[in-house]
Design a protein around this motif. Structure first.
Motif: not given
Length: 454
Positions: A101, A105, A159-160, A163, A165-167, A169-170
């Motif tokens: 991240f 984040i 934010h997630f 985005h 892509t970040a979700s 990855k999480l």
């Protein structure tokens, strides 16, 4: 409808209220339930990618005809999505977070973890103070920290959502969830199902449910009356049982008194018997002593006689030993002769046994044939018995049919005779009347014929 279904967020319990303290994961879940649900109303400002939940929400919303119901269901589903994101937030920071991240984040996650740790420490301290009996001033951080946790959680979730892509990855980093988060998500799913069921219920369904509820209440009242009657019968039975127990207790008391009387009488009788036994024992001891002296005298005389007899028996034993040697020689001769005879008898017995086995095999064969013939005989007798029963049934049915036909004929003949008599009586009555024309006679004839047609 929207106001009735939207439930207000429960605030955190005060320290001195006596309620149970929440789990360490409760601040995050409380923030998700209280801060994320209102934020779902303005989800149109954020561009989120379509997921399975959104597709299912569209399907469920399409089944609802009311626009307000569709909006309410969308709010619940959006809240569920955000709670799932909150459940995927990591509990501890490691090197992977810094590499996967961006700094914003990572800073938010670090701040959230620090706030949660501080809130948990405050809760533990407050709980220990309450258990120790200390009632001081409330810590103001217990009210400010939850608001800070809500703010940080709301920022991270937005934010997630912005985005994808970040979700993803999480979700890749956090594959497992805690028991508290899983339980909260399952409860939120149940709330979603209940809201959908409530929104999909029509006025007719509600009326039907009310009618069914009134029927259930009626059954409950009848059941209560039956329970009341049964309780009255139970009280009556208890009273009767109490009376019976008292009666039996009285009988037991009388029996105990009789038992004590019997014991006392037995003790008196025992004492008398002991005194008599003591007197008898003394008399027996004296008699024993007298008899003992007499027997000692007789024993001395018998010992002298025994010595004489022993000498005589020794002489007889020597003679008998000689005779025994002679008899043993004769017995050996007889045993040898017996062995020869037994060999001859054994040979004869083997021949007889062979004949017996042969005859026994023939007997078994004849017994098997006899058993087969017996089974055939029993089968034939059973068939004859069945035929006899069927014949008897046919004869009984024929007799019953003949009797029924005879009765029917007798009834028909009786009815026929009664009809003829009725015709004769009606004809004689018509002849006796005068002054009537032919038209009257014809009408009378027609009236007499009408019963016959009937």
């Amino acid at each position: 409808m929207t106001t009735a279904l939207r439930t207000p967020t429960n605030p955190l319990p005060p320290i001195g209220s006596g309620s149970h303290f929440p789990h360490p994961h409760t601040p995050r879940l409380a923030a998700a339930s209280s801060a994320l649900a209102p934020d779902a109303l303005d989800n149109s400002n954020h561009s989120t990618p379509p997921t399975n939940n959104s597709t299912r929400t569209t399907t469920l919303s399409s089944k609802l005809t009311n626009v307000e119901a569709q909006r309410i269901l969308s709010v619940v589903v959006e809240t569920q999505r955000k709670v799932q994101l909150v459940g995927l937030l990591p509990d501890a920071m490691d090197r992977r977070m810094g590499t996967v991240f961006v700094g914003e984040i990572v800073g938010g996650l670090t701040e959230l973890r620090q706030l949660e740790a501080a809130y948990t420490a405050k809760l533990v301290a407050a709980r220990a103070a309450i258990q120790n009996g200390a009632h001081g001033a409330k810590d103001p951080d217990l009210h400010t920290l939850p608001h800070a946790i809500r703010s940080v959680t709301r920022t991270l979730v937005r934010h997630f959502l912005q985005h994808p892509t970040a979700s993803s990855k999480l979700r890749y980093l956090k594959s497992t969830k805690t028991a508290g988060v899983s339980q909260f998500e399952s409860l939120l799913q149940e709330v979603r199902n209940l809201v959908y069921e409530r929104l999909a219920t029509t006025v007719e369904d509600e009326a039907e449910k009310r009618e069914r509820l009134s029927g259930i209440l009626g059954k409950e009242m009848r059941t209560s009356n039956e329970v009341k009657l049964l309780r009255e019968e139970l009280d009556k039975a208890k009273k009767e049982r109490t009376a019976e127990v008292n009666k039996r207790n009285e009988v037991i008391r009388r029996l105990k008194e009789e038992l004590r009387t019997i014991k006392k009488q037995a003790e008196d009788t025992t004492k008398r018997l002991e005194s008599r036994s003591k007197q008898k024992e003394d008399a027996d001891v004296q008699a024993f002593k007298d008899k003992q002296s007499h027997l000692q005298t007789e024993t001395a005389a018998l010992r002298q006689h025994l010595a004489t007899l022993t000498q005589q028996h020794n002489e007889e034993e020597a003679n008998l030993r000689k005779r025994k040697f002679k008899v043993e020689s004769e017995v050996e001769n007889w045993i040898h002769k017996y062995d020869q005879d037994m060999d001859e008898k054994q040979t004869e017995l083997e021949d007889i046994t062979a004949i017996y086995l042969e005859e026994k095999a023939q007997l078994d064969e004849l017994s098997a044939r006899h058993a087969d013939m017996k089974k055939e005989y029993e089968t034939i007798m059973e068939e004859r018995k069945v035929e006899d029963e069927k014949r008897k049934e046919r004869e009984a049915l024929l007799r019953r049919n003949v009797m029924a036909a005879t009765r029917i004929q007798a009834l028909f003949k009786g009815w026929k005779v009664r009809r003829e008599l009725a015709k004769q009586r009606s004809g004689s009555a018509k002849k006796g009347k005068g002054g009537k024309g032919k038209a009257g006679a014809k009408s009378a004839k027609g009236g007499a014929k009408s019963p016959k047609k009937k």
